[in-house]
Design a protein around this motif. Structure first.
Motif, PDB file in Angstrom:
ATOM      1  N   SER A 141      12.779  45.869  34.518  1.00 14.85           N
ATOM      2  CA  SER A 141      14.122  45.418  34.128  1.00 14.85           C
ATOM      3  C   SER A 141      14.212  45.186  32.622  1.00 14.85           C
ATOM      4  O   SER A 141      13.209  45.128  31.917  1.00 14.85           O
ATOM      5  CB  SER A 141      14.484  44.143  34.881  1.00 14.85           C
ATOM      6  OG  SER A 141      13.878  43.025  34.258  1.00 14.85           O
ATOM      7  N   ASN A 143      15.014  42.521  30.918  1.00 11.87           N
ATOM      8  CA  ASN A 143      14.323  41.309  30.459  1.00 11.87           C
ATOM      9  C   ASN A 143      12.814  41.484  30.503  1.00 11.87           C
ATOM     10  O   ASN A 143      12.091  41.055  29.602  1.00 11.87           O
ATOM     11  CB  ASN A 143      14.717  40.120  31.341  1.00 11.87           C
ATOM     12  CG  ASN A 143      16.054  39.547  30.944  1.00 11.87           C
ATOM     13  OD1 ASN A 143      16.300  39.281  29.769  1.00 11.87           O
ATOM     14  ND2 ASN A 143      16.940  39.371  31.912  1.00 11.87           N
ATOM     15  N   ARG A 167      20.235  34.528  30.734  1.00  9.01           N
ATOM     16  CA  ARG A 167      20.673  35.884  31.102  1.00  9.01           C
ATOM     17  C   ARG A 167      22.181  36.040  30.993  1.00  9.01           C
ATOM     18  O   ARG A 167      22.926  35.172  31.442  1.00  9.01           O
ATOM     19  CB  ARG A 167      20.266  36.196  32.545  1.00  9.01           C
ATOM     20  CG  ARG A 167      18.787  36.143  32.785  1.00  9.01           C
ATOM     21  CD  ARG A 167      18.494  36.153  34.273  1.00  9.01           C
ATOM     22  NE  ARG A 167      18.742  37.433  34.884  1.00  9.01           N
ATOM     23  CZ  ARG A 167      18.722  37.622  36.202  1.00  9.01           C
ATOM     24  NH1 ARG A 167      18.499  36.614  37.015  1.00  9.01           N
ATOM     25  NH2 ARG A 167      18.950  38.820  36.706  1.00  9.01           N
ATOM     26  N   HIS A 192      12.009  36.372  38.787  1.00  9.53           N
ATOM     27  CA  HIS A 192      11.252  37.625  39.044  1.00  9.53           C
ATOM     28  C   HIS A 192      10.555  38.165  37.806  1.00  9.53           C
ATOM     29  O   HIS A 192       9.655  39.003  37.877  1.00  9.53           O
ATOM     30  CB  HIS A 192      12.163  38.696  39.672  1.00  9.53           C
ATOM     31  CG  HIS A 192      13.066  39.422  38.710  1.00  9.53           C
ATOM     32  ND1 HIS A 192      12.618  40.471  37.934  1.00  9.53           N
ATOM     33  CD2 HIS A 192      14.373  39.274  38.381  1.00  9.53           C
ATOM     34  CE1 HIS A 192      13.615  40.936  37.199  1.00  9.53           C
ATOM     35  NE2 HIS A 192      14.690  40.216  37.450  1.00  9.53           N
TER      36      HIS A 192
HETATM   37  O1  LIG Z   1      17.560  43.930  34.638  1.00  9.28           O
HETATM   38  C1  LIG Z   1      18.386  43.112  34.268  1.00  9.28           C
HETATM   39  O2  LIG Z   1      18.222  41.775  34.216  1.00  9.28           O
HETATM   40  P1  LIG Z   1      16.950  40.985  34.795  1.00  9.28           P
HETATM   41  O3  LIG Z   1      15.750  41.436  34.000  1.00  9.28           O
HETATM   42  O4  LIG Z   1      17.262  39.550  34.523  1.00  9.28           O
HETATM   43  O5  LIG Z   1      16.831  41.326  36.258  1.00  9.28           O
HETATM   44  C2  LIG Z   1      19.720  43.576  33.972  1.00  9.28           C
HETATM   45  O6  LIG Z   1      20.340  42.792  32.983  1.00  9.28           O
HETATM   46  C3  LIG Z   1      20.484  43.610  35.245  1.00  9.28           C
HETATM   47  O7  LIG Z   1      20.548  42.338  35.688  1.00  9.28           O
HETATM   48  P2  LIG Z   1      21.584  41.973  36.820  1.00  9.28           P
HETATM   49  O8  LIG Z   1      20.843  42.163  38.115  1.00  9.28           O
HETATM   50  O9  LIG Z   1      21.914  40.552  36.513  1.00  9.28           O
HETATM   51  O10 LIG Z   1      22.724  42.935  36.666  1.00  9.28           O
END
Ligand SMILES: O=C(OP(=O)(O)O)[C@H](O)COP(=O)(O)O
Ligand SMILES: NC(=O)C1=CN([C@@H]2O[C@H](COP(=O)(O)OP(=O)(O)OC[C@H]3O[C@@H](n4cnc5c(N)ncnc54)[C@H](OP(=O)(O)O)[C@@H]3O)[C@@H](O)[C@H]2O)C=CC1
Length: 335
Positions: A141, A143, A167, A192
């Protein structure tokens, strides 16, 4: 060698940027993209000369009803490609995988999928070699990519990492979700992200996360318990020499994510993409055996170069640094 033929299943925030990036590579060819409906994005793809396929047969009537001629369905696209980049909503990639297996094409999945969907979880500068020749790779992802880029650069110094993710609530083009005036914590620790970083690099890490009402970027507050001493200026040097990481100074007006996005706009980047992870230089500090820094992640684009490098690794088209340099140059990534 013939160009690798690439298809994109899921032409949304990530899919359309990866499609664009594929068209910038001299060793890849974009065969087509899928859409579930003939909305403005489908018409824009057609204007750009990108063949549009229906994401499955069930969606064909939507296109027929408005006279939008598609090039076929996902199965037809799978017959024409060497690799499919699955950028469908999180969790859907796993359901699509049997189609890819049946068609005998390689596939890249995104960070909304579980690690088990693929043989390897991938961030190019951290573990490019692990994806060499593989059939199924997951680009982690946005992040997780951001955490892995900076933490892999200082991996030798890490005893334990504690990171808090702030986020963004939705992408700028998304009007479906909130929060509009609230903060939503991930009430279980770890979020996660920590376990996901561990699918790429073997470090001790705990993460927690909060969703806040902004669409521009994510922000991470990172604290590292050090295994061996390091000075802040050494970490500045390391990040200055780390690909896809840029240092920004509050002193120069980079006070918030707003100015970081304006920086990308000033560069006339496509969709104001900021592919690089933005670390605030003044935030890098060492107190005792703890290193602190703050970084921002442009969620819509940081994983795009990773998808391109993953394709090169999976077809063994280039070694790690050859691929990273080629991708960086093609997308105007600053270093
Ligand atoms: O991969 C992402 O975020 P994440 O690393 O917090 O899961 C993207 O910003 C997508 O996140 P979302 O599941 O909140 O659309
Ligand atoms: N947005 C982000 O910040 C990031 C997202 N990711 C990950 O990337 C993946 C994609 O996310 P994102 O691009 O944001 O999602 P989007 O919702 O923006 O795009 C997903 C696209 O998938 C299409 N789609 C929906 N249903 C189907 C289907 N049945 N078959 C094929 N396509 C379908 C939709 O296309 P249509 O318009 O045709 O209906 C939609 O545009 C997820 O795993 C996510 O976790 C990773 C990093 C950052």
């Amino acid at each position: 060698m013939a160009k690798v033929k690439v298809g994109i299943n899921g032409y949304g925030t990530i899919g359309k940027r990866v499609a664009y990036a594929v068209t910038k590579q001299d060793d890849m060819k974009l065969v087509g993209v899928t859409k579930t409906k003939p909305d403005f994005e489908a018409y824009r793809a057609r204007e750009l000369g990108i063949p549009v396929y229906a994401a499955s047969e069930e969606f064909l009537p939507r296109f027929e009803n408005v006279g939008f001629e598609v090039a076929g369905t996902l199965n037809d696209l799978l017959n024409e490609v060497d690799i499919i980049v699955d950028a469908t909503p999180g969790g859907m990639g796993e359901k699509n995988k049997p189609l890819y297996e049946k068609a005998g094409v390689k596939a890249i999945f995104q960070g909304g999928e579980k690690a088990s969907v693929a043989e390897v979880s991938f961030v190019a500068q951290a573990n490019y070699e692990n994806a060499l020749g593989k059939d199924y790779v997951r680009v982690v992802s946005c992040n997780t990519t951001g955490l892995t880029r900076t933490l892999s650069a200082i991996q030798d110094y890490i005893d334990y990492v504690y990171a808090v993710m702030i986020r963004r609530a939705a992408d700028p083009n998304d009007s479906k979700r909130g929060p509009v005036n609230a903060i939503t914590p991930s009430v279980t620790v770890p979020s996660h992200h920590g376990p996901d970083v561990q699918t790429v690099i073997p470090i001790n890490i705990e993460t927690s996360a909060f969703v806040v009402p902004t669409t521009l970027m994510h922000v991470h507050s990172i604290m590292v318990e050090l295994k061996k001493p390091v000075e802040a200026k050494d970490v500045v040097d390391i990040f200055e020499n780390t690909t896809r990481v840029l240092l920004f100074e509050k002193e120069k007006g980079f006070e918030s994510t707003a100015q970081l996005i304006e920086f990308a706009r000033n560069l006339h980047r496509e969709w104001n993409n900021l592919y690089e992870i933005a670390v605030w230089k003044e935030s890098i500090s060492v107190r005792g055996n703890r290193l602190f820094y703050i970084q921002a992640v442009h969620q819509e684009s940081d994983v795009v170069p990773e998808n391109i490098d993953a394709i090169r690794a999976m077809f063994e088209l280039a070694d790690k640094w050859e691929s990273i340099k080629k991708t960086n140059k093609s997308l105007g990534i600053l270093k």
